[in-house]
Design a protein around this motif. Structure first.
Motif, PDB file in Angstrom:
ATOM      1  N   TYR A 147      91.010 -31.368  18.121  1.00 37.70           N
ATOM      2  CA  TYR A 147      92.229 -32.042  18.598  1.00 37.70           C
ATOM      3  C   TYR A 147      93.094 -31.065  19.388  1.00 37.70           C
ATOM      4  O   TYR A 147      93.153 -29.873  19.077  1.00 37.70           O
ATOM      5  N   ASP A 148      93.778 -31.623  20.395  1.00 36.62           N
ATOM      6  CA  ASP A 148      94.782 -30.826  21.107  1.00 36.62           C
ATOM      7  C   ASP A 148      95.974 -30.580  20.188  1.00 36.62           C
ATOM      8  O   ASP A 148      96.556 -29.502  20.201  1.00 36.62           O
ATOM      9  N   LEU A 149      96.314 -31.617  19.410  1.00 35.71           N
ATOM     10  CA  LEU A 149      97.442 -31.504  18.483  1.00 35.71           C
ATOM     11  C   LEU A 149      97.097 -32.214  17.183  1.00 35.71           C
ATOM     12  O   LEU A 149      96.659 -33.368  17.191  1.00 35.71           O
ATOM     13  N   LEU A 150      97.286 -31.519  16.072  1.00 34.22           N
ATOM     14  CA  LEU A 150      97.102 -32.113  14.757  1.00 34.22           C
ATOM     15  C   LEU A 150      98.469 -32.155  14.073  1.00 34.22           C
ATOM     16  O   LEU A 150      99.281 -31.248  14.226  1.00 34.22           O
ATOM     17  N   VAL A 151      98.715 -33.231  13.339  1.00 33.75           N
ATOM     18  CA  VAL A 151      99.986 -33.386  12.620  1.00 33.75           C
ATOM     19  C   VAL A 151      99.686 -33.522  11.131  1.00 33.75           C
ATOM     20  O   VAL A 151      98.843 -34.332  10.733  1.00 33.75           O
ATOM     21  N   LEU A 152     100.365 -32.719  10.313  1.00 28.19           N
ATOM     22  CA  LEU A 152     100.233 -32.824   8.856  1.00 28.19           C
ATOM     23  C   LEU A 152     101.396 -33.656   8.311  1.00 28.19           C
ATOM     24  O   LEU A 152     102.528 -33.187   8.268  1.00 28.19           O
ATOM     25  N   GLY A 153     101.125 -34.900   7.933  1.00 30.58           N
ATOM     26  CA  GLY A 153     102.169 -35.767   7.394  1.00 30.58           C
ATOM     27  C   GLY A 153     102.481 -36.920   8.324  1.00 30.58           C
ATOM     28  O   GLY A 153     102.635 -36.730   9.537  1.00 30.58           O
ATOM     29  N   SER A 154     102.588 -38.144   7.759  1.00 36.30           N
ATOM     30  CA  SER A 154     102.805 -39.329   8.586  1.00 36.30           C
ATOM     31  C   SER A 154     104.189 -39.952   8.372  1.00 36.30           C
ATOM     32  O   SER A 154     104.382 -41.131   8.616  1.00 36.30           O
ATOM     33  N   GLY A 155     105.142 -39.128   7.874  1.00 36.15           N
ATOM     34  CA  GLY A 155     106.512 -39.616   7.738  1.00 36.15           C
ATOM     35  C   GLY A 155     107.166 -39.789   9.094  1.00 36.15           C
ATOM     36  O   GLY A 155     106.502 -39.708  10.136  1.00 36.15           O
ATOM     37  N   PRO A 156     108.479 -40.045   9.133  1.00 37.36           N
ATOM     38  CA  PRO A 156     109.154 -40.303  10.413  1.00 37.36           C
ATOM     39  C   PRO A 156     108.918 -39.228  11.466  1.00 37.36           C
ATOM     40  O   PRO A 156     108.633 -39.548  12.629  1.00 37.36           O
ATOM     41  N   SER A 157     109.005 -37.951  11.083  1.00 34.54           N
ATOM     42  CA  SER A 157     108.822 -36.879  12.067  1.00 34.54           C
ATOM     43  C   SER A 157     107.369 -36.781  12.520  1.00 34.54           C
ATOM     44  O   SER A 157     107.084 -36.577  13.698  1.00 34.54           O
ATOM     45  N   LEU A 185     100.015 -46.232  15.400  1.00 31.20           N
ATOM     46  CA  LEU A 185      99.117 -45.084  15.546  1.00 31.20           C
ATOM     47  C   LEU A 185      97.804 -45.497  16.202  1.00 31.20           C
ATOM     48  O   LEU A 185      97.291 -44.799  17.091  1.00 31.20           O
ATOM     49  N   ALA A 186      97.265 -46.636  15.771  1.00 27.00           N
ATOM     50  CA  ALA A 186      96.002 -47.122  16.347  1.00 27.00           C
ATOM     51  C   ALA A 186      96.164 -47.474  17.821  1.00 27.00           C
ATOM     52  O   ALA A 186      95.301 -47.163  18.647  1.00 27.00           O
ATOM     53  N   ARG A 187      97.277 -48.127  18.144  1.00 25.68           N
ATOM     54  CA  ARG A 187      97.543 -48.557  19.521  1.00 25.68           C
ATOM     55  C   ARG A 187      97.632 -47.361  20.470  1.00 25.68           C
ATOM     56  O   ARG A 187      97.297 -47.462  21.651  1.00 25.68           O
ATOM     57  N   ASN A 188      98.111 -46.234  19.925  1.00 23.39           N
ATOM     58  CA  ASN A 188      98.245 -45.037  20.754  1.00 23.39           C
ATOM     59  C   ASN A 188      97.056 -44.091  20.616  1.00 23.39           C
ATOM     60  O   ASN A 188      97.115 -42.952  21.059  1.00 23.39           O
ATOM     61  N   ARG A 189      95.989 -44.586  19.972  1.00 26.87           N
ATOM     62  CA  ARG A 189      94.733 -43.838  19.813  1.00 26.87           C
ATOM     63  C   ARG A 189      94.936 -42.511  19.063  1.00 26.87           C
ATOM     64  O   ARG A 189      94.331 -41.494  19.401  1.00 26.87           O
ATOM     65  N   VAL A 190      95.797 -42.549  18.066  1.00 27.85           N
ATOM     66  CA  VAL A 190      95.971 -41.394  17.188  1.00 27.85           C
ATOM     67  C   VAL A 190      94.966 -41.529  16.049  1.00 27.85           C
ATOM     68  O   VAL A 190      94.942 -42.549  15.351  1.00 27.85           O
ATOM     69  N   ALA A 191      94.123 -40.521  15.861  1.00 25.62           N
ATOM     70  CA  ALA A 191      93.111 -40.575  14.806  1.00 25.62           C
ATOM     71  C   ALA A 191      93.768 -40.375  13.446  1.00 25.62           C
ATOM     72  O   ALA A 191      94.498 -39.403  13.233  1.00 25.62           O
ATOM     73  N   MET A 192      93.521 -41.309  12.513  1.00 17.32           N
ATOM     74  CA  MET A 192      94.068 -41.205  11.160  1.00 17.32           C
ATOM     75  C   MET A 192      93.040 -40.509  10.283  1.00 17.32           C
ATOM     76  O   MET A 192      91.931 -41.026  10.068  1.00 17.32           O
ATOM     77  N   ILE A 193      93.370 -39.321   9.792  1.00 17.44           N
ATOM     78  CA  ILE A 193      92.460 -38.543   8.954  1.00 17.44           C
ATOM     79  C   ILE A 193      92.986 -38.630   7.520  1.00 17.44           C
ATOM     80  O   ILE A 193      94.056 -38.102   7.208  1.00 17.44           O
ATOM     81  N   THR A 194      92.238 -39.319   6.665  1.00 13.30           N
ATOM     82  CA  THR A 194      92.708 -39.586   5.306  1.00 13.30           C
ATOM     83  C   THR A 194      92.419 -38.412   4.377  1.00 13.30           C
ATOM     84  O   THR A 194      91.279 -37.952   4.278  1.00 13.30           O
TER      85      THR A 194
END
Length: 467
Positions: free
Chosen positions: A4-14, A103-112
Motif C-alpha cells: 500500500y502507498d498508505l496504511l491506516v491503523l484504526g477506523s475511527g473518525p480520524s 470505504l468500499a466506494r473509495n476502494r479502501v481495502a479493509m484489513i480485518t
C-alpha cells in the motif's frame, strides 16, 4: 514495491477521513481494524452511543417538555435498558454500514484484525485465526484511538464498577450512581442518568467542573443538575471502592462513605498503543500512551504519522476527522491549508453546552477589554414554543472594533447554533453584522441578534459617557 502507498491503523473518525482523503488522491490505501470495531470507539462505545442514549433519555423521560406539560410529564413511565439499547443499537448498526460503504466506494481495502509494527515499513496483522500476515506500506497513519484509563487500585467488573465505555452496557437503570470525575464524559453521563431518575453523586478532586467553560454557563448547568437531585462533592477523592452483594461502597479520603448501585469512573483516557510494538518502528509513547507529532502530524519517524485521540488534546471526533484528512494530504505530498484555529467545543450534558473563542476569565486574565451581550431563550418566541425557559446565548465583544471574541451557548440546540458565531468570527465580521442581519422568526438563532443588540447598546452607552 509496497502493498500500500498508505496504511491506516484504526477506523475511527480520524482513520476513516485519512484513508478516504488518500484514496481521493489516487493512492493505494488499506485500513486495519477489528471486525467488531468498524468506526472505532466513537461509533461503538463512545460518542455516537452516548449521544444516542441522550436523545433516547430526553424523549422517553419527556424532560424537555416539562416546562409546557408539568413536572410529572413522562412519555414512558417505566424506562428499561432495552428501551435505551434499541435506539443505540439501531444507530450503531446504520453508522457502521455507512462507514463500510464509504470505504468500499473509495476502494479502501479493509484489513480485518489488529496490527503491530514489524519495522517502519511493515506491520503484522493478526486476524484472529492464530496466524499473522505481513502488510507493507510506504507511509502509515496511526489512528489507534484511546480507551478509558482504569486506576490500578479499582476492581472493575463491568456491572457494579464500570468505566465510560462499559456504562452503556449496564443490565438495568441503577437507582443510585457515583460518578468519579467531573470532566466532559462524567458530566454527560451524570446528567443522563439523573434525567432517568437515578440518584447521582459526582465526586471531583478539583474545586469546580468543566474548568475550560464559561463560569456562568457551568453554574447554570450545576443549578439544573441539582434540580435533578445530583449531589456534588468537589475537592474530594475516592480512596477505595468496596463491592458488596447488592451495591458498592465508595469511601472518600475525607472519610465520607457513599452507597450506590453503580460506580462509574471517568478518569481520563489512555492511548491504545501498548500492543502496537512501536519500538520496532523506532517510536515510543508517553505514560498516557500518547504519540508526539509535529505540526503536520508526522512522528519522529519520517514516514509515520499519528492523528486523533492518540496524540492527545483536544481529542474530539470533530478535530480528529480534520487531523486525519490533513495528515493524509501531508503524507501524499499534497498542498494543504492548516486547520482553522477557531474550533468549537460541544458538551452533550442535559442541557447542552457549546462555545467557540475565549471565555470571560481568559479575556480578563489577558487584560483584554470586552463587553457582554446576552439573549435568554425565555425572551424568544422559539424558546417558549420548544419549552426552554433556561437557555441563553452570550456574546463577548471587543468594544474597540466590534469583533466577536467568544460565543457561549447553553440550552436547546447549543451545539448546532454555535456554528453561526463560529462562521462570523472566522470571517472577521463584527457585531454590527449580527445587528443588521435578518434571522428567520421564530428561531433560536434569533438569539444572536438579541445578544448583539444588547452588547452594542452597552458599548454605545459607554462611548456616550466616556467621550
Amino acid at each position: 514495491m509496497y502493498d500500500y502507498d498508505l496504511l491506516v491503523l484504526g477506523s475511527g473518525p480520524s482513520g476513516q477521513k485519512a484513508a478516504i482523503a488518500a484514496a481521493k488522491l489516487g493512492k493505494r490505501v488499506g485500513i486495519v481494524d477489528r471486525r467488531d470495531m468498524i468506526g472505532g470507539v466513537c461509533i461503538n462505545t463512545g460518542t455516537v452511543p452516548s449521544k444516542t442514549l441522550r436523545e433516547a433519555v430526553l424523549y422517553l423521560t419527556g424532560l424537555s417538555q416539562r416546562d409546557l406539560y408539568g413536572s410529572s410529564y413522562r412519555v414512558k413511565e417505566e424506562i428499561t435498558v432495552s428501551d435505551l439499547a434499541a435506539r443505540t443499537q439501531h444507530v450503531i448498526s446504520r453508522q457502521t454500514d455507512v462507514i463500510r460503504n464509504q470505504l468500499a466506494r473509495n476502494r479502501v481495502a479493509m484489513i480485518t484484525g489488529t496490527g503491530r509494527f514489524a519495522d517502519a515499513h511493515a506491520v503484522w496483522v493478526d486476524g484472529g485465526s492464530g496466524r499473522e500476515s505481513k502488510v507493507t506500506f510506504d507511509k502509515i497513519i496511526i489512528a489507534a484511538g484511546t480507551r478509558p484509563a482504569r486506576p490500578d487500585s479499582v476492581e472493575f467488573d463491568d456491572r457494579t464498577i464500570v468505566d465510560s465505555d462499559g456504562v452503556i452496557n449496564l443490565q438495568a437503570v441503577p437507582r443510585s450512581m457515583v460518578v468519579v470525575g467531573a470532566g466532559v464524559i462524567g458530566m454527560e453521563y451524570a446528567s443522563m442518568f439523573a434525567a432517568l431518575g437515578t440518584k447521582v453523586t459526582v465526586v471531583e478532586r478539583r474545586d469546580r467542573m468543566l474548568e475550560f467553560c464559561d463560569e456562568e454557563v457551568v453554574e447554570s448547568l450545576k443549578y439544573h443538575l441539582r434540580d435533578l437531585s445530583v449531589t456534588f462533592r468537589f475537592g474530594e477523592e475516592v480512596a477505595a471502592v468496596e463491592k458488596h452483594q447488592t451495591a458498592a461502597l465508595c469511601i472518600l479520603k475525607s472519610g465520607k462513605k457513599i452507597v450506590a448501585d453503580t460506580v462509574m469512573y471517568s478518569a481520563g483516557r489512555q492511548g491504545q498503543t501498548d500492543d502496537l510494538a512501536l519500538e520496532a518502528a523506532g517510536l515510543e509513547a508517553d505514560e498516557r500512551g500518547r504519540i508526539a507529532v509535529d505540526a503536520t502530524y508526522r512522528t519522529a519517524v519520517d514516514n509515520i504519522y499519528a492523528v486523533g485521540d492518540v496524540i492527545g488534546f483536544p481529542a474530539l471526533a470533530s478535530t480528529s476527522m480534520e487531523q486525519g484528512r490533513l495528515a493524509a494530504q501531508h503524507a501524499c505530498g499534497e498542498p494543504v491549508r492548516e486547520m482553522h484555529e477557531l474550533q468549537p467545543i460541544g458538551i452533550y450534558t442535559i442541557p447542552e453546552i457549546s462555545f467557540v473563542g475565549k471565555t470571560e476569565e481568559q479575556l480578563t486574565d489577558s487584560s483584554t477589554p470586552f463587553e457582554v451581550g446576552i439573549a435568554r431563550y425565555r425572551e424568544l418566541a422559539r424558546g417558549q414554543i420548544v419549552g426552554d425557559s433556561y437557555g441563553m446565548l452570550k456574546l463577548l465583544v471587543s468594544p474597540d472594533d466590534g469583533r466577536l471574541l467568544g460565543v457561549h451557548v447553553f440550552g436547546t440546540g447549543a451545539t448546532e447554533i454555535v456554528h453561526i458565531g463560529q462562521a462570523v468570527m472566522g470571517c472577521g465580521a463584527t457585531v454590527d453584522y449580527l445587528v443588521d442581519t435578518v434571522f428567520n422568526y421564530p428561531t433560536l438563532a434569533e438569539a444572536y441578534k438579541v445578544a448583539a443588540l444588547d452588547a452594542s447598546n452597552k458599548i454605545r452607552n459607554i462611548a456616550r459617557i466616556d467621550g
